[in-house]
Design an enzyme around this catalytic site. Structure first.
Site, short mmCIF file in Angstrom:
data_model
loop_
_atom_site.label_atom_id
_atom_site.label_comp_id
_atom_site.label_asym_id
_atom_site.label_seq_id
_atom_site.Cartn_x
_atom_site.Cartn_y
_atom_site.Cartn_z
N ARG A 212 6.94 -40.99 16.96
CA ARG A 212 5.83 -41.60 16.21
C ARG A 212 4.82 -42.21 17.18
O ARG A 212 3.61 -42.07 16.99
CB ARG A 212 6.35 -42.68 15.24
N ASP A 250 4.64 -33.31 1.02
CA ASP A 250 6.10 -33.37 0.84
C ASP A 250 6.41 -32.86 -0.56
O ASP A 250 5.58 -32.94 -1.47
CB ASP A 250 6.61 -34.80 1.02
N CYS A 340 15.66 -31.07 13.90
CA CYS A 340 16.80 -31.99 13.94
C CYS A 340 18.11 -31.24 13.71
O CYS A 340 19.13 -31.85 13.43
CB CYS A 340 16.62 -33.11 12.92
#
Ligand code: SAH
Length: 396
Positions: A212, A250, A340
């Site tokens: 971030r 999203d 991830c």
């Protein structure tokens, strides 16, 4: 004594302090251990290698708790492991730049299956294995004892991997007072509301803190596309970094609602913010067809590959979104792209991105590589602990 003897030539990894014993490495079991019980682990030649937690339902039959042959781990030992892990985070409290970070990172902190995260005094635990469950009371009281300003310990042991251990999902308060509906945390000059009861993982992607910060540095005056935004993470960091606009995409209504509330908390935010509920795969194609372009695109998707078997499909998914995102970038624009999936190695991720760039007919340079933050350390003996990798690429 409960004892596991390993097969000849399968005792090498534990002897080198790797914490996992797979079922195929187990030669024999003595003393009829129950799930989560501590067993002594011996080499094929009868040398005592250490102690671990017995997980009869899992392919990972034993997770090592100690490599000290002479001392069987007891509650005091486990209490000490928790205390040491929390103490390793002391700099976070001293520094004060954030009040949300990981306290215990499972195997890499010597506590297999145990995750504990700190959210402004609220401690959230995730116990993923039979051994972690076995030591639950000890772990909870240790967290109460060692964590400064701990208002409660909340259980989020609803991870899918518990099923492989024969454990049911459980959530709820374990100690202290009920946490607020949303916990407000701070990271630099950004505040985030975190739903510790229902949010992903333990509520927030603490592991992306360094990324971030990296993204915020490329944000000044940028039009930013934040794909897989969840509750706003990267987009909020970009707002604080001076972005001209941020478009969050999203598929989850609830995540976007929280992203809006988080944006409202940024009082002095001059950034124009858009919240788009859509499938990222489709939305990227729509932007392509519309000719819409951006200065900075963030791609932080959920785990595409759970196992090595699903790797091919995952690689196709990563390549698809990266190729599309690359085409939406203006010249000189920056792509921050992440994976991830533990099964996708950093090398493989580089290759996937290189192929995407080739197919997009664009040139990129690697500006930075990111990893999970230092509160999510990786034990040198446990390379499996590295799961999060990122590339910050510039279109040239
Ligand atoms: N970048 C976020 C974390 C992403 S988690 C952060 O830093 O906080 C993954 C998110 O992707 C979830 O919010 C989930 O709702 C969303 N998601 C999963 N599949 C999706 C899809 N195909 N299209 C859009 N969003 C998706």
């Amino acid at each position: 004594m409960k004892k596991v003897t390993l097969n000849n030539r399968r005792d090498y990894t534990v002897a080198h302090r790797h914490p996992w014993v797979f079922s195929g490495a187990v030669h024999s079991v003595e003393g009829n251990p129950a799930p989560g019980d501590t067993v002594c682990v011996e080499s094929a030649g009868g040398e005592r290698l250490g102690w671990g937690s017995w997980s009869p339902a899992s392919q990972i039959r034993v997770r090592m708790l100690s490599f000290e042959p002479e001392r069987e781990p007891d509650a005091e030992f486990v209490d000490g492991l928790v205390g040491a892990s929390v103490a390793r985070r002391a700099a976070f409290w001293v520094d004060g730049a954030t009040n949300a970070f990981r306290l215990v990172n499972a195997e890499s902190d010597g506590l297999p299956g145990v995750v504990a995260d700190y959210y402004a005094g609220v401690v959230v635990v995730q116990l993923a294995t039979a051994g972690a469950e076995h030591w639950k009371d000890t772990i909870v009281s240790a967290l109460r004892k060692y964590v400064p300003n701990c208002s409660c310990v909340y259980n989020r042991s609803d991870v899918d991997s518990r099923a492989r251990e024969g454990l049911e999902p459980v959530t709820g308060l374990l100690a202290g007072e009920e946490p607020p509906e949303l916990v407000e945390i701070r990271e630099g000059n950004v505040a985030y509301l975190v739903d510790v009861r229902k949010g992903h993982k333990t509520g927030f992607y603490l592991d992306q803190r360094p990324a971030r910060a990296a993204v915020a540095a490329y944000a000044p005056s940028a039009d930013v596309l934040n794909c897989f935004s969840y509750t706003g993470g990267f987009g909020l960091a970009a707002c604080a970094g001076g972005a001209a606009s941020v478009t969050h995409v999203d598929a989850s209504t609830d995540a976007l609602a929280l992203a809006r509330r988080n944006t409202d908390l940024l009082h002095l935010c001059g950034t124009k913010c858009e919240f788009t509920e859509a499938d990222v795969f489709k939305q990227l194609r729509l932007y392509r067809d519309q000719g819409r372009t951006f200065d900075l695109v963030v791609l932080d998707p959920p785990k595409f590959a759970d196992t090595k078997a699903s790797l091919m499909r995952a690689a196709r998914g990563y390549k698809d979104i990266n190729l599309l995102a690359m085409k939406l970038l203006r010249p000189g624009g920056v792509l921050a792209t992440f994976s991830c999936s533990g099964a996708v190695t950093p090398d493989l991720f580089d290759k996937i991105c290189a192929e995407a760039a080739f197919d997009a007919k664009r040139d990129f340079q690697i500006l930075e590589r990111t990893r999970q933050g230092p509160d999510h350390p990786v034990a040198l003996t446990f390379p499996e602990g590295l799961y999060l990798k990122g590339l910050i690429l510039r279109r040239v």
